[in-house]
Design an enzyme around this catalytic site. Structure first.
Site, short mmCIF file in Angstrom:
data_model
loop_
_atom_site.label_atom_id
_atom_site.label_comp_id
_atom_site.label_asym_id
_atom_site.label_seq_id
_atom_site.Cartn_x
_atom_site.Cartn_y
_atom_site.Cartn_z
CG ASP A 53 -49.71 51.02 24.20
OD1 ASP A 53 -48.53 51.21 23.83
OD2 ASP A 53 -50.33 51.83 24.92
CD GLU A 108 -40.61 60.78 23.31
OE1 GLU A 108 -40.69 61.87 23.94
OE2 GLU A 108 -41.59 60.03 23.15
#
Lengths: 359, 359
Positions: A221, A305
């Site tokens: 997306d 992350e």
């Protein structure tokens, strides 16, 4: 008369010899005119004349033949040159371009995906983006028990080289959502096990040094400026750049000075060594293949992350990209969940939509 | 001896003549050997011999020259043929392809756009989609007083042929929003005057019959399968197809049988002659140029597309596309408005984001 009588014989002989000499002289004078003497010479002359004329004609023909030959050889060499040039052009237009492309590091774009109303639209859009990029392999990992026909069909029609994998998110990771409306969502995000499925696939496919490439997590997306792929391609360790509309900010990511990352522009979890979204970094594949690093299911929200990158590199290994982190080339966009107000109502009214139409 | 004495003179003459004849014979025999007689013949023969040898050599050279010439002419003609073929290949690969493309009807894609956080991301995405389509002109109409640098810059970097226009929405059309949360939005939608600006521009640029083309309203947040452009290109009057995720439904649009539209699949405003979203139809440019049809600012909510099409065609003029309306090739997607939770807080904390970075 006494003289004549005395020398009669001698005079007769002299006379006869004189006659003979005169005759001889006459005969000799006559030789050149006598047909029997003239004939062979004239014949030779005549024979040679025809022959020579023929030969002279041929000799002059030779001259023109030779000059034509020089002309043709020149023309031929020009043409051979032209053919070579044209073939070179064609080869450059086809093979050399392909060779050039194949020498570039390969981009492995890892995209986790899951079933939702906008899945096909989002994957269609991402296919269009990635099909502009040369030498890229799209690794699509479905969050599903089985590969779905929708994704299988979409990938088969997408011109991008792709690998289709699937992994159903573990029950333990589902429903860990801590959100209240109008507040940042700090749930356990989707896609962790799908990204790990792709990393494990890469480690099964390649050994260290076997392929020149770079690994990028490309969610379905997000929005990508095509230049972000040029930026990441030469990554040596881990390259970084800002991500637009991420982390509740206009952009989130590194603040750079020249070739070094100095600090981060972020609000959330500012104690992170790497304050960056998945869309904001790419890793050289050898760094992936050298380690067993995975996305950790145990990471605190917002640290996913960071915890992954801490397994791979040190802070000083970061390579700033995108004009020393001054350009936004990727946006953390989301496609709005469509409001299906009327779908159910029409079904109730006995006007169901055609189930054969895939959306 | 009496005989000799009697005929002495005669015998002497006979003898002398005999001697003369012998001499003559000997002399004659000697002619061919005599240098003075032999010389010119031998000279001729010798002269001709050199000459002839030279000429014979040249004649044989002519033979080889001629056969070489034939060889070269053949080689040359092969090469000329090869050059022609290669040039033809190149021409086909370049010009002919271009000619073929230029013979296709031109697609005029009209995109109204307005300033928002996701504007650059959405236009970037649409540029990537449209840059896959040949022979297309992208007419981007900004809702602004002036053309903005963001859009100007984006279009200048986008490989699509484009026309950049702007029109600030009239005050009277703003803020006419009748929504309650969780209910369908039935406000006066954006982009009416911008689409009209594009229609007026087309009517100023072209006269009827001057250009082969088709007009399509391509919003910047929708998602387009590239095949939808192939479908709309040969439109004679108005072609139609279903739109995914539109009208509060899985899809909205025509229900078709073969080449005819039979009815509509829609929930809202079912009395409309044309129950279709802007993304679901394309109009032949001559139909636009033949009329002064505009999007009406007076249309009831949800009737905007219907009221525009009613100015152009009758129901039976509709041309079903997309596999007789069985395929969804366009989705009425929206990009979620990003939540800028922390942007303001960081500003307050004295850590403003770099205003030089365009997002």
């Amino acid at each position: 008369m006494a003289f004549y009588s005395k020398y009669k014989s001698i005079l007769t002989i002299i006379f006869a010899l004189s006659v003979a000499i005169v005759v001889l002289f006459l005969v000799r004078q006559n030789i050149d005119q006598r047909p029997i003497v003239k004939e062979p010479v004239q014949y030779i002359m005549h024979y040679h004349k025809n022959d020579m004329e023929e030969l002279k004609r041929k000799a002059s023909e030779l001259k023109s033949c030779q000059s034509k030959l020089v002309e043709r050889e020149l023309e031929l060499s020009h043409n051979i040159q032209r053919v070579k040039e044209l073939e070179q052009n064609l080869r450059e237009a086809l093979t050399n371009r392909a060779e050039y492309i194949l020498k570039q590091p390969l981009i492995f774009a890892i995209t986790p995906t899951y079933k939702r109303w906008t899945q096909k639209a989002d994957l269609t859009q991402l296919c269009q983006t990635l099909s502009h990029i040369s030498n890229l392999r799209w690794i699509v990992v479905e969050d599903s028990e089985q590969k779905t026909p929708l994704v299988t069909n979409l990938l088969s029609h997408c011109p991008v080289n792709s690998t289709h994998l699937n992994f159903r998110t573990s029950q333990s990771l589902l429903n860990i959502v801590n959100t209240t409306d109008k507040k940042p969502q700090v749930k356990k995000p989707r896609g962790i096990e799908q990204r790990n499925t792709a990393l494990k696939w890469l480690r099964r496919q390649y050994r260290h040094g076997e392929v020149k490439g770079v690994v990028y997590f490309a969610d379905d997306d997000n929005t990508y400026d095509l230049r972000v792929f040029d930026e990441m391609r030469p990554t040596k360790m881990v390259s970084v750049w800002p991500v637009g509309l991420a982390g509740g900010l206009k952009f989130e990511g590194p603040i750079c000075v020249g070739d070094s990352v100095k600090q981060w522009y972020a609000y959330w979890a500012r104690d992170r060594k790497f304050q960056i979204d998945f869309a904001g970094f790419a890793v050289n594949i050898d760094i992936i293949l050298n380690t067993k690093a995975l996305i950790l299911t145990t990471s605190k929200p917002g640290y996913i992350e960071n915890d992954f990158l801490e397994q791979l590199i040190e802070f000083y290994d970061l390579e700033p990209k995108a004009n020393s982190c001054q350009s936004v080339l990727v946006w953390h966009t989301r496609t709005e969940k469509p409001q299906m107000f009327y779908e159910e109502q029409l079904n109730k009214m006995g006007h169901p939509s055609n189930p054969g139409i895939e959306v």
